[in-house]
Scaffold this motif. Structure first.
Motif, PDB file in Angstrom:
ATOM      1  N   VAL A 147       1.802   0.730  -2.329  1.00  0.00           N
ATOM      2  CA  VAL A 147       1.353   0.067  -1.112  1.00  0.00           C
ATOM      3  C   VAL A 147       0.395   0.969  -0.347  1.00  0.00           C
ATOM      4  O   VAL A 147      -0.535   0.499   0.308  1.00  0.00           O
ATOM      5  N   SER A 148       0.620   2.261  -0.436  1.00  0.00           N
ATOM      6  CA  SER A 148      -0.277   3.244   0.174  1.00  0.00           C
ATOM      7  C   SER A 148      -0.244   4.509  -0.666  1.00  0.00           C
ATOM      8  O   SER A 148       0.693   4.726  -1.436  1.00  0.00           O
ATOM      9  N   GLN A 149      -1.243   5.345  -0.494  1.00  0.00           N
ATOM     10  CA  GLN A 149      -1.393   6.505  -1.351  1.00  0.00           C
ATOM     11  C   GLN A 149      -0.726   7.759  -0.801  1.00  0.00           C
ATOM     12  O   GLN A 149      -0.250   8.584  -1.550  1.00  0.00           O
ATOM     13  N   ALA A 150      -0.668   7.920   0.514  1.00  0.00           N
ATOM     14  CA  ALA A 150      -0.227   9.159   1.156  1.00  0.00           C
ATOM     15  C   ALA A 150      -1.274  10.248   0.929  1.00  0.00           C
ATOM     16  O   ALA A 150      -2.253  10.051   0.209  1.00  0.00           O
ATOM     17  N   ASP A 151      -1.078  11.406   1.540  1.00  0.00           N
ATOM     18  CA  ASP A 151      -2.020  12.506   1.339  1.00  0.00           C
ATOM     19  C   ASP A 151      -1.545  13.404   0.209  1.00  0.00           C
ATOM     20  O   ASP A 151      -1.955  14.556   0.115  1.00  0.00           O
ATOM     21  N   HIS A 174      -1.338   0.720  10.855  1.00  0.00           N
ATOM     22  CA  HIS A 174      -2.352   0.465   9.832  1.00  0.00           C
ATOM     23  C   HIS A 174      -1.692   0.199   8.475  1.00  0.00           C
ATOM     24  O   HIS A 174      -0.672   0.802   8.137  1.00  0.00           O
ATOM     25  N   GLY A 175      -2.321  -0.688   7.684  1.00  0.00           N
ATOM     26  CA  GLY A 175      -1.796  -0.983   6.357  1.00  0.00           C
ATOM     27  C   GLY A 175      -0.476  -1.725   6.431  1.00  0.00           C
ATOM     28  O   GLY A 175      -0.206  -2.473   7.377  1.00  0.00           O
ATOM     29  N   GLU A 176       0.356  -1.512   5.415  1.00  0.00           N
ATOM     30  CA  GLU A 176       1.664  -2.162   5.336  1.00  0.00           C
ATOM     31  C   GLU A 176       2.727  -1.137   4.964  1.00  0.00           C
ATOM     32  O   GLU A 176       2.431  -0.094   4.383  1.00  0.00           O
ATOM     33  N   ASP A 177       3.962  -1.464   5.285  1.00  0.00           N
ATOM     34  CA  ASP A 177       5.090  -0.655   4.829  1.00  0.00           C
ATOM     35  C   ASP A 177       5.427  -1.000   3.391  1.00  0.00           C
ATOM     36  O   ASP A 177       5.241  -2.141   2.940  1.00  0.00           O
ATOM     37  N   TRP A 178       5.932  -0.015   2.653  1.00  0.00           N
ATOM     38  CA  TRP A 178       6.500  -0.296   1.341  1.00  0.00           C
ATOM     39  C   TRP A 178       7.807  -1.083   1.526  1.00  0.00           C
ATOM     40  O   TRP A 178       8.479  -0.948   2.564  1.00  0.00           O
ATOM     41  N   GLU A 237      -6.707   6.562  -7.913  1.00  0.00           N
ATOM     42  CA  GLU A 237      -6.793   5.168  -7.500  1.00  0.00           C
ATOM     43  C   GLU A 237      -5.438   4.461  -7.656  1.00  0.00           C
ATOM     44  O   GLU A 237      -4.740   4.650  -8.650  1.00  0.00           O
ATOM     45  N   VAL A 238      -5.089   3.680  -6.641  1.00  0.00           N
ATOM     46  CA  VAL A 238      -3.785   3.013  -6.573  1.00  0.00           C
ATOM     47  C   VAL A 238      -3.962   1.640  -5.930  1.00  0.00           C
ATOM     48  O   VAL A 238      -5.017   1.312  -5.400  1.00  0.00           O
ATOM     49  N   GLY A 239      -2.895   0.836  -5.962  1.00  0.00           N
ATOM     50  CA  GLY A 239      -2.761  -0.307  -5.083  1.00  0.00           C
ATOM     51  C   GLY A 239      -3.200  -1.660  -5.572  1.00  0.00           C
ATOM     52  O   GLY A 239      -3.113  -2.641  -4.841  1.00  0.00           O
TER      53      GLY A 239
END
Length: 573
Positions: free
Chosen positions: A542-546, A132-136, A506-508
């Motif tokens: 690229v993603s937020q993480a938990d 899911h999503g993309e890698d950094w 909020e990110v991305g």
């Protein structure tokens, strides 16, 4: 309209003074560069008696500290909120996104929870991990040296646990668990949920001569007058000024756009002064945007020119896309074992959790791909009238009506004081292109600047994650011998999943990548299209993480600052 242009040309103009902007200010000013910081709100110093709210009692306010002037209460140190008069934003039908802004020197770092978590190796490689999503375009090893530097410069308490995706760091001694947290530890143990000391950026021992040590008033949301907790102004910008850095701060200055020349390179910024409502231009060799993920996207999208008709740096048409916030759901429970507490001692501690639970689950066996952590609250903070009520039916739950007047009220308050424990789940949502912000072509703010319109919906992944949170919270409450307060959120309200934007992570919106066609910045936070513009807020994520994003914002900002310094030495920008 005549626009006044500054005669001075700064080495760097930094828009925004929060985590990313503050870090860039310190690193670049310490390197000898001439820096201008442009901040949309007023100057703020928590040590200033006229601005300080720490240690004030509710009776010192005619509103008793209620949240009628600020979103989190009158004594919270955030100038702004989800709604600001004259500065609207709009939503597509069906969108519930709420956008929090804090316009002041230091931005949102003045009132945040200061949970300071590193992203782990898996967090940078989401697509490789589960598809899911993309890698950094970078990995943990690229950022680790800067996490280490941030730990040592700012200070964070915690313990090294050897966990793969919750990496060890350089930690100050953590405060010991409070009584409600001891109950939580025992309850979590029964369910096999790990509990470790919290990791918060509050000084539990002396770090340097500029900052004091936490004295456990529990009011970190008010910003600390002895600078014991991390805020960008007190811990980054003020020290940079004190050490002789060439820094000019423009406050109450709302940036309209990044200005460009005939070659399409940035020449500075244009801003509206809140003081006289006139427009001004600053000139600079490099422009760094750190206004927050959404604000920086707004500035870039409004920075249109012949060379950049789609907005500055937006040849990919991805600015504003892939917007995502942390997931969030909560629950509280009444724990009879915590009734009739002694009140002859102070266990306030820091203004946040002393322990928390990092993600423990195996997502391959669950119906959602990413995890969440659990934040714990409770204890003996200052009560408010109605603090022990079941929000749905307190008579049914407690069997009596807590309240009244005089001795009856005092007896009830003492009986239930400290007996409620609560949980907040904070998890990772999947970044998706169809969640985005864009310029609303029909609406401007009171300064005449076009505003953002949001389009955002949670997917089943995030909703399923919230269900798992609620099931876990109820299990934990029962493990502690308690009863949940209120009705359990169900499918009809997405299991209590907060609206996007409410967690303020909020990110991305300007995500990084190696391919200019599928990303906005490169791996050093530099615009692909314009090499003298950088973004050091959470936009490039690229993603937020938990995990909470502040520590990663600062690590990447420091990394980008080092890159800028090196590129200037090589005369590449």
């Amino acid at each position: 309209m005549q626009i006044k242009e500054s005669s001075e040309v700064y080495d760097v103009i930094i828009v925004g003074s929060g985590a990313g902007g503050g870090m860039a200010t310190k690193q670049l000013a310490d390197a000898g560069l001439n820096v201008a910081v442009v901040e949309a709100g007023p100057f703020f110093d928590p040590k200033n008696p006229e601005q300080m709210t720490q240690l004030k009692w509710p009776y010192e306010s005619p509103r008793r500290g209620a949240g009628t002037t600020r979103a989190f209460g009158e004594f919270d140190m955030a100038y702004g909120g989800w709604e600001i008069e004259g500065e609207p934003y709009t939503r597509e039908p069906g969108t519930k996104f709420d956008w929090f802004r804090s316009h002041m020197l230091g931005g949102r770092t003045n009132h945040w929870g200061r949970i300071s978590l590193r992203f782990g190796p898996k967090d940078f490689k989401g697509k490789t991990r589960d598809g899911h999503g993309e890698d950094w375009p970078i990995g943990y090893d690229d950022v680790k040296p800067y996490y280490d530097k941030v730990d040592k410069l700012i200070g964070v308490f915690g313990t090294n646990e050897g966990l793969e995706d919750d990496p060890d760091g350089f930690f100050l001694p953590p405060p010991k668990p409070r009584l409600h947290e001891l109950f939580y530890i025992e309850g979590a143990k029964k369910s096999g949920i790990p509990v470790i000391p919290g990791r918060l950026s509050m000084l539990t021992k002396k770090l340097n001569n500029d900052r004091g040590v936490c004295f456990y008033c529990g009011q970190c949301a008010r910003s600390c007058s002895v600078y014991a907790d991390f805020s960008s102004g007190s811990c980054l910008i003020f020290p940079a000024q004190k050490s002789g850095g060439k820094i000019r701060i423009y406050v109450n200055s709302v940036v309209r756009e990044v200005t460009t020349n005939e070659e399409g390179r940035a020449t500075g910024v244009s801003y509206i002064s809140k003081d006289d409502r006139k427009e001004y231009k600053l000139r600079g060799k490099i422009v760094i945007l750190a206004a927050s993920a959404c604000s920086s996207a707004r500035i870039l999208l409004n920075s249109k020119s012949k060379q950049h008709p789609n907005g500055l740096g937006n040849s990919s048409d991805l600015i504003g896309k892939y917007l995502h916030d942390s997931t969030g759901a909560s629950r509280a429970g009444f724990i009879p074992g915590l009734m009739n507490r002694k009140t002859s001692y102070n266990e306030d501690g820091v203004g946040g959790m002393h322990v928390y639970s990092p993600w423990w689950g195996d997502n391959s066996k669950l119906d959602f791909p990413r995890g969440y952590h659990i934040e714990v609250w409770g204890g003996m903070g200052m009560p408010n009238y109605g603090f022990a009520y079941n929000p749905n039916d307190f008579n049914k739950f407690f069997g009596l009506k807590v309240g009244g007047y005089g001795d009856g009220l005092r007896d009830d308050v003492k009986k239930y004081y400290g007996s409620v424990i609560g949980f907040g789940g904070r998890g990772e949502g999947i970044a998706r292109k169809d969640n985005y912000c864009e310029i609303d072509p029909t609406t401007v703010d009171k300064y005449g600047i076009p505003v953002l319109k949001f389009n955002y919906k949670w997917s089943d992944f995030e909703i399923n994650q919230a269900k798992h949170m609620q099931d876990t919270f109820e299990e934990l409450i029962h493990n502690m011998g308690g009863e949940p307060l209120g009705s359990k959120p169900g499918k009809e309200n997405d299991y209590g999943l907060e609206a996007p934007g409410r967690i303020i992570h909020e990110v991305g919106t300007t995500r990084m990548g190696n391919d200019p066609k599928t990303s906005v910045t490169n791996k050093f936070n530099q615009l692909h299209d314009v090499d003298n513009v950088f973004i050091v807020d959470a936009g490039p994520f690229v993603s937020q993480a938990d995990k909470n994003c502040t520590w990663t914002i600062m690590a990447l900002s420091w990394r980008a600052s080092d890159y800028i310094i090196e590129q200037l030495k090589q005369q590449n920008i």
